[in-house]
Design a protein around this motif. Structure first.
Motif, PDB file in Angstrom:
ATOM      1  N   PHE A  36     -86.870  -5.940 -59.683  1.00 44.31           N
ATOM      2  CA  PHE A  36     -87.403  -6.813 -60.730  1.00 44.31           C
ATOM      3  C   PHE A  36     -88.621  -6.139 -61.334  1.00 44.31           C
ATOM      4  N   SER A  37     -88.735  -6.186 -62.646  1.00 41.46           N
ATOM      5  CA  SER A  37     -89.886  -5.578 -63.314  1.00 41.46           C
ATOM      6  C   SER A  37     -90.363  -6.484 -64.441  1.00 41.46           C
ATOM      7  N   ASN A  38     -91.507  -6.130 -65.000  1.00 40.30           N
ATOM      8  CA  ASN A  38     -92.149  -6.880 -66.073  1.00 40.30           C
ATOM      9  C   ASN A  38     -92.637  -8.253 -65.602  1.00 40.30           C
ATOM     10  N   ILE A  39     -93.020  -8.319 -64.324  1.00 39.38           N
ATOM     11  CA  ILE A  39     -93.616  -9.542 -63.802  1.00 39.38           C
ATOM     12  C   ILE A  39     -95.078  -9.551 -64.262  1.00 39.38           C
ATOM     13  N   SER A  40     -95.533 -10.668 -64.766  1.00 42.61           N
ATOM     14  CA  SER A  40     -96.890 -10.774 -65.287  1.00 42.61           C
ATOM     15  C   SER A  40     -97.930 -10.569 -64.190  1.00 42.61           C
ATOM     16  N   GLU A  41     -99.038  -9.928 -64.553  1.00 42.52           N
ATOM     17  CA  GLU A  41    -100.167  -9.754 -63.629  1.00 42.52           C
ATOM     18  C   GLU A  41    -100.661 -11.106 -63.127  1.00 42.52           C
ATOM     19  N   ALA A  42    -100.505 -12.139 -63.942  1.00 45.98           N
ATOM     20  CA  ALA A  42    -100.958 -13.476 -63.553  1.00 45.98           C
ATOM     21  C   ALA A  42    -100.177 -14.024 -62.361  1.00 45.98           C
ATOM     22  N   CYS A  43     -99.020 -13.455 -62.067  1.00 44.81           N
ATOM     23  CA  CYS A  43     -98.196 -13.912 -60.940  1.00 44.81           C
ATOM     24  C   CYS A  43     -98.576 -13.235 -59.623  1.00 44.81           C
ATOM     25  N   VAL A  44     -99.388 -12.164 -59.685  1.00 43.76           N
ATOM     26  CA  VAL A  44     -99.779 -11.437 -58.476  1.00 43.76           C
ATOM     27  C   VAL A  44    -100.501 -12.389 -57.529  1.00 43.76           C
ATOM     28  N   GLY A  45    -100.101 -12.365 -56.279  1.00 43.26           N
ATOM     29  CA  GLY A  45    -100.657 -13.247 -55.266  1.00 43.26           C
ATOM     30  C   GLY A  45     -99.793 -14.457 -54.990  1.00 43.26           C
ATOM     31  N   GLY A  46     -98.859 -14.742 -55.889  1.00 44.47           N
ATOM     32  CA  GLY A  46     -97.929 -15.843 -55.669  1.00 44.47           C
ATOM     33  C   GLY A  46     -96.842 -15.450 -54.686  1.00 44.47           C
ATOM     34  N   SER A  47     -96.170 -16.418 -54.140  1.00 46.09           N
ATOM     35  CA  SER A  47     -95.051 -16.176 -53.229  1.00 46.09           C
ATOM     36  C   SER A  47     -93.757 -16.132 -54.029  1.00 46.09           C
ATOM     37  N   TYR A  48     -92.778 -15.375 -53.518  1.00 42.62           N
ATOM     38  CA  TYR A  48     -91.496 -15.288 -54.205  1.00 42.62           C
ATOM     39  C   TYR A  48     -90.341 -15.411 -53.218  1.00 42.62           C
ATOM     40  N   GLU A  49     -89.178 -15.768 -53.767  1.00 40.37           N
ATOM     41  CA  GLU A  49     -87.913 -15.728 -53.045  1.00 40.37           C
ATOM     42  C   GLU A  49     -86.855 -15.228 -54.010  1.00 40.37           C
ATOM     43  N   VAL A  50     -85.918 -14.427 -53.482  1.00 41.21           N
ATOM     44  CA  VAL A  50     -84.801 -13.892 -54.262  1.00 41.21           C
ATOM     45  C   VAL A  50     -83.509 -14.351 -53.605  1.00 41.21           C
ATOM     46  N   ALA A  51     -82.577 -14.823 -54.416  1.00 37.35           N
ATOM     47  CA  ALA A  51     -81.272 -15.246 -53.918  1.00 37.35           C
ATOM     48  C   ALA A  51     -80.185 -14.781 -54.876  1.00 37.35           C
ATOM     49  N   VAL A  52     -78.963 -14.664 -54.365  1.00 33.37           N
ATOM     50  CA  VAL A  52     -77.810 -14.283 -55.183  1.00 33.37           C
ATOM     51  C   VAL A  52     -76.666 -15.254 -54.909  1.00 33.37           C
ATOM     52  N   ARG A  53     -75.771 -15.336 -55.870  1.00 33.36           N
ATOM     53  CA  ARG A  53     -74.550 -16.130 -55.692  1.00 33.36           C
ATOM     54  C   ARG A  53     -73.365 -15.246 -56.047  1.00 33.36           C
ATOM     55  N   ASP A  54     -72.382 -15.253 -55.177  1.00 36.45           N
ATOM     56  CA  ASP A  54     -71.158 -14.491 -55.416  1.00 36.45           C
ATOM     57  C   ASP A  54     -70.260 -15.238 -56.389  1.00 36.45           C
ATOM     58  N   ALA A  55     -69.474 -14.480 -57.143  1.00 34.56           N
ATOM     59  CA  ALA A  55     -68.531 -15.065 -58.093  1.00 34.56           C
ATOM     60  C   ALA A  55     -67.592 -16.020 -57.356  1.00 34.56           C
ATOM     61  N   GLY A  56     -67.378 -17.166 -57.932  1.00 33.71           N
ATOM     62  CA  GLY A  56     -66.436 -18.132 -57.372  1.00 33.71           C
ATOM     63  C   GLY A  56     -66.991 -18.997 -56.252  1.00 33.71           C
ATOM     64  N   THR A  57     -68.268 -18.856 -55.912  1.00 33.55           N
ATOM     65  CA  THR A  57     -68.837 -19.704 -54.861  1.00 33.55           C
ATOM     66  C   THR A  57     -69.895 -20.623 -55.459  1.00 33.55           C
ATOM     67  N   THR A  58     -70.242 -21.649 -54.712  1.00 40.69           N
ATOM     68  CA  THR A  58     -71.274 -22.570 -55.170  1.00 40.69           C
ATOM     69  C   THR A  58     -72.540 -22.455 -54.339  1.00 40.69           C
ATOM     70  N   SER A  59     -72.527 -21.624 -53.305  1.00 37.29           N
ATOM     71  CA  SER A  59     -73.714 -21.494 -52.458  1.00 37.29           C
ATOM     72  C   SER A  59     -74.474 -20.210 -52.767  1.00 37.29           C
ATOM     73  N   TRP A  60     -75.757 -20.227 -52.480  1.00 42.58           N
ATOM     74  CA  TRP A  60     -76.651 -19.098 -52.705  1.00 42.58           C
ATOM     75  C   TRP A  60     -76.965 -18.422 -51.383  1.00 42.58           C
ATOM     76  N   THR A  61     -77.209 -17.104 -51.423  1.00 44.65           N
ATOM     77  CA  THR A  61     -77.616 -16.332 -50.257  1.00 44.65           C
ATOM     78  C   THR A  61     -79.017 -15.793 -50.516  1.00 44.65           C
ATOM     79  N   LYS A  62     -79.956 -16.127 -49.642  1.00 42.73           N
ATOM     80  CA  LYS A  62     -81.323 -15.635 -49.777  1.00 42.73           C
ATOM     81  C   LYS A  62     -81.367 -14.178 -49.347  1.00 42.73           C
ATOM     82  N   LEU A  63     -81.941 -13.320 -50.207  1.00 44.45           N
ATOM     83  CA  LEU A  63     -82.064 -11.897 -49.891  1.00 44.45           C
ATOM     84  C   LEU A  63     -83.444 -11.527 -49.384  1.00 44.45           C
ATOM     85  N   ALA A  64     -84.479 -12.117 -49.957  1.00 46.97           N
ATOM     86  CA  ALA A  64     -85.834 -11.690 -49.605  1.00 46.97           C
ATOM     87  C   ALA A  64     -86.843 -12.762 -49.987  1.00 46.97           C
TER      88      ALA A  64
END
Length: 134
Positions: free
Chosen positions: A73-101
């Motif tokens: 991920f790029s172009n995240i604003s400097e104002a977001c530095v220090g905040g917490s993040y979570e990344v998730a993905v969803r596979d084609a044809g599914t309704t559930s998300w998988t947390k990556l990080a």
């Protein structure tokens, strides 16, 4: 608190090679998603892409001879530095998300390891940033 949600079809995909071709015709795609949040300026997009591909002949991935290890991920604003993040993905044809990080935003870019997930199946990618940030 700043809240940033990047979700939807982000244009991520891996195309498989045709068995009739001598050359792999697949592509690694990337995309950008417009976001609205306290820490990300209006109209500013966060870009998402796969990391550099690695050739893995004879590996477990039989659909393509290439693998990618991370989402970037790029172009995240400097104002977001220090905040917490979570990344998730969803596979084609599914309704559930998988947390990556998850973690803390330390700059204007971040990477999320893909791990055992198969990036060829990713249909959607989500990034949320929350907390105070700068």
């Amino acid at each position: 608190p700043a809240v940033l949600i990047v979700a939807g079809l982000a244009g991520l995909g891996l195309a498989a090679a045709s068995e009739r071709d001598l050359n792999w015709n697949g592509t690694f795609q990337a995309g950008t998603v417009p976001v609205a949040a306290d820490c990300q300026a209006d109209g500013e997009t966060v870009a998402v892409a796969f990391s550099e591909p690695t050739f893995t002949a004879g590996g477990a991935n039989t659909e393509t001879p290439w693998t990618v290890a991370e989402l970037e991920f790029s172009n995240i604003s400097e104002a977001c530095v220090g905040g917490s993040y979570e990344v998730a993905v969803r596979d084609a044809g599914t309704t559930s998300w998988t947390k990556l990080a998850s973690g803390t935003i330390n700059g204007t870019t971040l990477t999320a390891p893909i791990g055992a997930a198969n990036p060829q199946n990713f249909d959607e990618v989500a990034l949320t940033i929350h907390g105070t940030g700068n």
